[in-house]
Design an enzyme around this catalytic site. Structure first.
Site, mmCIF file in Angstrom:
data_model
loop_
_atom_site.group_PDB
_atom_site.id
_atom_site.type_symbol
_atom_site.label_atom_id
_atom_site.label_comp_id
_atom_site.label_asym_id
_atom_site.label_seq_id
_atom_site.Cartn_x
_atom_site.Cartn_y
_atom_site.Cartn_z
ATOM 1 N N SER A 98 0.832 -1.199 0.000
ATOM 2 C CA SER A 98 0.000 0.000 0.000
ATOM 3 C C SER A 98 0.872 1.256 0.000
ATOM 4 O O SER A 98 1.640 1.473 -0.929
ATOM 5 C CB SER A 98 -0.952 -0.047 1.197
ATOM 6 O OG SER A 98 -2.014 0.860 1.045
ATOM 7 N N ASP A 135 -0.771 -4.881 -3.401
ATOM 8 C CA ASP A 135 -2.154 -4.403 -3.339
ATOM 9 C C ASP A 135 -2.290 -2.893 -3.240
ATOM 10 O O ASP A 135 -2.988 -2.370 -2.362
ATOM 11 C CB ASP A 135 -2.901 -5.064 -2.179
ATOM 12 C CG ASP A 135 -4.402 -5.171 -2.485
ATOM 13 O OD1 ASP A 135 -4.736 -5.666 -3.574
ATOM 14 O OD2 ASP A 135 -5.221 -4.743 -1.657
ATOM 15 N N HIS A 177 -6.933 -6.941 1.672
ATOM 16 C CA HIS A 177 -5.925 -5.932 1.369
ATOM 17 C C HIS A 177 -4.559 -6.297 1.948
ATOM 18 O O HIS A 177 -3.522 -6.026 1.341
ATOM 19 C CB HIS A 177 -6.403 -4.582 1.922
ATOM 20 C CG HIS A 177 -5.450 -3.456 1.687
ATOM 21 N ND1 HIS A 177 -4.906 -3.183 0.446
ATOM 22 C CD2 HIS A 177 -4.928 -2.531 2.541
ATOM 23 C CE1 HIS A 177 -4.101 -2.132 0.546
ATOM 24 N NE2 HIS A 177 -4.093 -1.727 1.797
#
Length: 362
Positions: free
Chosen positions: A181, A208, A325
């Site tokens: 991220s 992700d 996630h």
């Protein structure tokens, strides 16, 4: 490796089971004192006389990172006014490389604990693993105000840390940068800087995060963060909440990672659109081989869809009911296999001063 090991040996080592031991995470006064450190400031806590604290659930007892990394270091970066917590398992052989992890917003280096252990087992310790707590995260501390987490600040922190750990570029190992991220954006931007400083970056993996979908999702993040509890009675309760809500599907990983991010509530961490601009184009423009790992193929934006059709990067989708996630926490075994394959594809062998690309390198 001997030069690197000597340098690491001079860094302040922490006892393997001091504050990292699960027993040390018990909080005395309980209610409302703990926060994940991400999102808006907590609401005023209820009076201790009107609410009975929830007893800790032993099934969610914290686990020490000492079982997942061989070393816990506290590394001083005077030019950055930081004291950085680092978790490290060195490679077994002199020519072994190192996979460097950068966590996402609101998490910590322990988020990669289970993955790091899996990689060490899959790669038989031929490749080292290094994770750390970024500024305003985990057990990293700053002697100056650091309220604004600008992307350039995070990138400079990352580069300064690696230069401190590996000051001799000639003796530094081959590195693969892996970021989740927000950390993915940091790794992408830091790659060219480290290469300019003559570090050998064998590859960059982003977990992700896609520029288009990340920017679109940010306006909804505040509502999500506001739905979090204002605090927890114990670290066990914080771990249980993250598992029961599906934020982390792997209870073992949660028991290692969450204790590092649950701290007395004193400040908020707000997601920033400034972390992601131009991420997709910068990712595609990197010189090293690129890997993108997603929890869902639908998260690709237009730029990356075009790049993927042109085979400009390696795409892996870890779709499944047990993967969200936090792909590295939810299925560390599968991701370790992916990263091990990524490493092998990018391994370079020095023969008489010439760099020969290994068979299968993209």
């Amino acid at each position: 490796r001997s030069a690197i090991s000597a340098r690491i040996a001079k860094l302040p080592q922490l006892p393997p089971n001091d504050e990292d031991d699960g027993e040390k995470y018990k909080i005395s006064d309980g209610i409302g004192e703990l926060s994940t450190g991400m999102g808006p400031p907590p609401l005023p806590r209820p009076s201790t006389s009107t609410r009975k604290p929830k007893p800790p659930n032993p099934e969610f007892k914290p686990l020490s990172p000492a079982s997942y990394f061989s070393q816990a270091l506290q590394i001083s970066l005077p030019t950055r006014a930081l004291d950085v917590r680092v978790y490290y398992t060195p490679p077994k052989y002199d020519n072994g490389g190192v996979i460097v992890f950068h966590h996402g917003a609101g998490y910590a280096g322990t988020s990669f604990a289970c993955l790091a252990k899996e990689i060490s087992e899959v790669m038989r310790d031929n490749v080292g693993v290094l994770a750390f707590d970024a500024r305003r995260h985990g057990k990293t501390t700053s002697s100056q105000s650091d309220e604004d987490l600008l992307i350039d600040v995070l990138v400079d922190d990352f580069c300064a840390l690696l230069q401190t750990i590996y000051p001799d570029v000639a003796a530094a190992p081959n590195l693969i940068l892996v970021g989740h991220s927000m950390g993915g954006s940091v790794c992408v931007r830091a790659c060219s800087i480290l290469q300019q400083r003559k570090y050998n970056i064998a590859g960059v993996a982003v977990l992700d995060v896609v520029e288009g979908t990340a920017v679109e999702a940010l306006p909804h993040m505040h509502a999500i963060l506001n739905s979090r509890p204002e605090g927890f009675d114990s670290v066990e309760e914080a771990i249980e909440w993250h598992v029961n809500t599906g934020l982390i599907h792997n209870p073992t990983s949660a028991r290692v990672s969450i204790p590092s991010i649950v701290v007395p509530a004193d400040s908020a961490l707000t997601p920033s659109t400034r972390w992601f601009p131009s991420l997709s184009s910068l990712f595609l423009g990197l010189r090293p081989t690129r890997l993108l790992v997603l929890a869902n193929a639908e998260r690709l934006d237009t730029t990356l869809m075009a790049g993927q059709m042109q085979s400009k990067f390696w795409l892996e989708v870890m779709a499944g009911s047990g993967v969200g996630h936090l792909v590295h926490e939810d299925d560390p075994t599968k991701l370790a296999e992916i990263l091990a394959d990524f490493w092998r594809r990018n391994e370079r062998i020095m023969v008489r001063g010439n760099v020969i690309k290994a068979v299968g390198e993209v």
